[in-house]
Enzyme design. Structure first.
Site, PDB file in Angstrom:
ATOM      1  CG  ASN A  68      29.382 -25.537  17.271  1.00  0.00           C
ATOM      2  OD1 ASN A  68      29.145 -26.715  17.066  1.00  0.00           O
ATOM      3  ND2 ASN A  68      30.161 -25.118  18.251  1.00  0.00           N
TER       4      ASN A  68
ATOM      5  CB  CYS B 282      31.292 -29.751  20.326  1.00  0.00           C
ATOM      6  SG  CYS B 282      30.083 -28.440  20.543  1.00  0.00           S
TER       7      CYS B 282
ATOM      8  CG  HIS C 144      33.668 -28.984  16.405  1.00  0.00           C
ATOM      9  ND1 HIS C 144      32.357 -29.231  16.066  1.00  0.00           N
ATOM     10  CD2 HIS C 144      33.618 -28.140  17.475  1.00  0.00           C
ATOM     11  CE1 HIS C 144      31.561 -28.573  16.883  1.00  0.00           C
ATOM     12  NE2 HIS C 144      32.300 -27.903  17.747  1.00  0.00           N
TER      13      HIS C 144
HETATM   14  O1  UT7 Z   1      31.950 -26.167  19.965  1.00  0.00           O
HETATM   15  C1  UT7 Z   1      32.489 -26.023  21.235  1.00  0.00           C
HETATM   16  C2  UT7 Z   1      33.719 -25.265  21.153  1.00  0.00           C
HETATM   17  N1  UT7 Z   1      33.419 -23.860  21.048  1.00  0.00           N
HETATM   18  C3  UT7 Z   1      34.323 -23.056  20.560  1.00  0.00           C
HETATM   19  O2  UT7 Z   1      35.365 -23.495  20.120  1.00  0.00           O
HETATM   20  C4  UT7 Z   1      34.036 -21.578  20.604  1.00  0.00           C
HETATM   21  C5  UT7 Z   1      35.294 -20.866  20.988  1.00  0.00           C
HETATM   22  N2  UT7 Z   1      35.134 -19.427  21.150  1.00  0.00           N
HETATM   23  C6  UT7 Z   1      34.905 -18.601  20.113  1.00  0.00           C
HETATM   24  O3  UT7 Z   1      34.700 -19.039  19.007  1.00  0.00           O
HETATM   25  C7  UT7 Z   1      34.980 -17.116  20.359  1.00  0.00           C
HETATM   26  O4  UT7 Z   1      35.546 -16.889  21.631  1.00  0.00           O
HETATM   27  C8  UT7 Z   1      33.600 -16.416  20.304  1.00  0.00           C
HETATM   28  C9  UT7 Z   1      33.123 -16.392  18.854  1.00  0.00           C
HETATM   29  C10 UT7 Z   1      32.601 -17.117  21.183  1.00  0.00           C
HETATM   30  C11 UT7 Z   1      33.730 -14.972  20.776  1.00  0.00           C
HETATM   31  O5  UT7 Z   1      34.705 -14.277  19.989  1.00  0.00           O
HETATM   32  P1  UT7 Z   1      35.832 -13.407  20.697  1.00  0.00           P
HETATM   33  O6  UT7 Z   1      36.617 -12.785  19.635  1.00  0.00           O
HETATM   34  O7  UT7 Z   1      36.531 -14.302  21.673  1.00  0.00           O
HETATM   35  O8  UT7 Z   1      34.973 -12.296  21.412  1.00  0.00           O
HETATM   36  P2  UT7 Z   1      34.913 -11.935  22.959  1.00  0.00           P
HETATM   37  O9  UT7 Z   1      34.156 -12.959  23.712  1.00  0.00           O
HETATM   38  O10 UT7 Z   1      36.284 -11.565  23.424  1.00  0.00           O
HETATM   39  O11 UT7 Z   1      34.054 -10.613  22.916  1.00  0.00           O
HETATM   40  C12 UT7 Z   1      34.568  -9.401  22.325  1.00  0.00           C
HETATM   41  C13 UT7 Z   1      33.493  -8.345  22.393  1.00  0.00           C
HETATM   42  C14 UT7 Z   1      32.853  -8.203  23.778  1.00  0.00           C
HETATM   43  O12 UT7 Z   1      32.560  -6.829  23.982  1.00  0.00           O
HETATM   44  P3  UT7 Z   1      33.449  -5.935  24.967  1.00  0.00           P
HETATM   45  O13 UT7 Z   1      33.348  -6.609  26.303  1.00  0.00           O
HETATM   46  O14 UT7 Z   1      34.831  -5.983  24.398  1.00  0.00           O
HETATM   47  O15 UT7 Z   1      32.782  -4.600  24.892  1.00  0.00           O
HETATM   48  C15 UT7 Z   1      31.571  -8.956  23.669  1.00  0.00           C
HETATM   49  O16 UT7 Z   1      30.583  -8.508  24.542  1.00  0.00           O
HETATM   50  O17 UT7 Z   1      32.428  -8.703  21.511  1.00  0.00           O
HETATM   51  C16 UT7 Z   1      31.195  -8.683  22.232  1.00  0.00           C
HETATM   52  N3  UT7 Z   1      30.310  -9.685  21.665  1.00  0.00           N
HETATM   53  C17 UT7 Z   1      29.485  -9.426  20.638  1.00  0.00           C
HETATM   54  N4  UT7 Z   1      29.246  -8.306  19.942  1.00  0.00           N
HETATM   55  C18 UT7 Z   1      28.336  -8.366  18.957  1.00  0.00           C
HETATM   56  C19 UT7 Z   1      30.191 -10.980  22.016  1.00  0.00           C
HETATM   57  N5  UT7 Z   1      29.262 -11.583  21.243  1.00  0.00           N
HETATM   58  C20 UT7 Z   1      28.817 -10.632  20.376  1.00  0.00           C
HETATM   59  C21 UT7 Z   1      27.867 -10.636  19.346  1.00  0.00           C
HETATM   60  N6  UT7 Z   1      27.681  -9.516  18.668  1.00  0.00           N
HETATM   61  N7  UT7 Z   1      27.191 -11.740  19.002  1.00  0.00           N
END
Ligand code: UT7
Length: 324
Positions: free
Chosen positions: A281, A114, A251
């Protein structure tokens, strides 16, 4: 007298097919509400039919050349930032040269996930500063739909396909224009974090598909700190303050990271270019696609001071300050 690089052309290509959050929620256990709230993404473009990495790169580059008023005879070098090429070689850049009928110069790809566009910007800028090229096509083109695990809701909702391009042209530095063009590019990599965001192989290595894996929360944490550090590094290097910035073109990974950066820089949100809602993204294509949109719709004007930044797998990250 040495030259500086001006950005004189902008182009972009987005695949015709749009996939909404609603459609994804029929494939994996997710919802439009979750994706919008956690990322700001509403839809993404995905290639189909004749669309490929090469095709999108050439289409974006053609637009950028036309914007710059240049023809294929004027291009000295083509640099493509991609980690999802159609073939391992020839490079995407060589194929763009062929498609656009460019008969001279040299062409190659850079790979930094990225952050690829910012790394490519540094390469292109150095060719111009060193006098090796007068006009460079710099393109980010990505087909992440090929490396996504479409059964993994944590990653498949985040990415889209597309290409963005710029033309960098040499301009002699004089006393009156020495603060114009690309003022500097600031790059970092910390390979100790390479297991936070990666693709688990190359085609043919294991016989399995190579798929993207990400520890989202960890990458999020690094993005928030490292991107603001590298923007401050660039501002300090040029004796600039937050008040000097006209536009942030970040980005496009997550709207929460984008708005957080805008707040840290004391920029009103209408001075931060966001396309993540519609493009998701697009990795190395995200910054040039956003730049293209904001230049073409008249938001970013010649003379504006623009800050760009990106972070991705490596981890690698960087920023640049550009007086358009
Ligand atoms: O381009 C390269 C750089 N990339 C980035 O900068 C991405 C950086 N990361 C992010 O943008 C965020 O961390 C994400 C969007 C990937 C995830 O968001 P988050 O608020 O950090 O969510 P999380 O990973 O802490 O997940 C929270 C909950 C989890 O459930 P439990 O374990 O709390 O029950 C996940 O399983 O949300 C769940 N979850 C989803 N639920 C519905 C994760 N993905 C999804 C989904 N739909 N698509």
């Amino acid at each position: 007298m040495a030259d500086c690089s001006r950005l004189v052309g902008f182009g972009g290509y987005l695949p015709e097919k749009i996939v909404t959050n609603q459609e994804l929620s029929q494939r994996v256990d997710t919802s439009d509400e979750w994706i919008r709230e956690r990322t700001g993404i509403k839809q993404r473009h995905i290639i189909s039919g004749h669309e490929t990495c090469n095709f999108m790169a050439a289409a974006a580059a053609q637009q950028a050349m036309e914007y710059a008023g240049l023809t294929s005879d004027d291009i000295d070098a083509i640099v493509v930032a991609t980690c999802t090429p159609d073939q391992i070689f020839p490079t995407t850049a060589a194929k763009v040269q062929q498609i656009l009928g460019i008969k001279r110069g040299f062409a190659f790809d850079v790979s930094s996930a990225c952050a690829g566009f910012v790394f490519g910007l540094s390469v292109a800028d150095n060719f111009i500063r060193n006098g090796q090229a007068k006009n460079v096509l710099l393109i980010g083109s990505e087909v992440y739909s090929r490396i996504l695990d479409w059964s993994d809701r944590r990653t498949c909702v985040l990415f889209g396909d597309g290409a963005g391009a710029v033309v960098l042209s040499a301009e002699e530095i004089t006393d009156t224009n020495k603060q114009n063009g690309i003022l500097g590019v600031y790059l970092h990599t910390d390979g100790h974090y390479s297991d936070l965001l990666y693709v688990d192989g190359v085609p043919g290595q294991t016989g399995d598909a190579c798929l993207l894996k990400m520890h989202g929360q960890e990458v999020f944490r690094h993005a928030v700190t490292k991107l603001s550090e590298v923007v401050e590094e660039a501002l300090i290097a040029h004796h600039l303050t937050h008040d000097d910035i006209d536009w942030l073109v970040p980005h496009q990974a997550n709207l929460r990271i984008i708005t957080g950066m805008g707040k840290k820089l004391n920029l009103p949100l209408d001075r931060v270019v966001a396309t993540v809602d519609r493009h998701a993204n697009t990795s190395a294509a995200s910054v040039p696609l956003a730049l293209n949109e904001a230049v073409r719709d008249g938001r970013i004007q010649k003379g504006d001071l623009v800050v760009i930044e990106a972070l991705g797998g490596g981890l690698s990250w960087g920023s640049s300050i550009i007086r358009l």
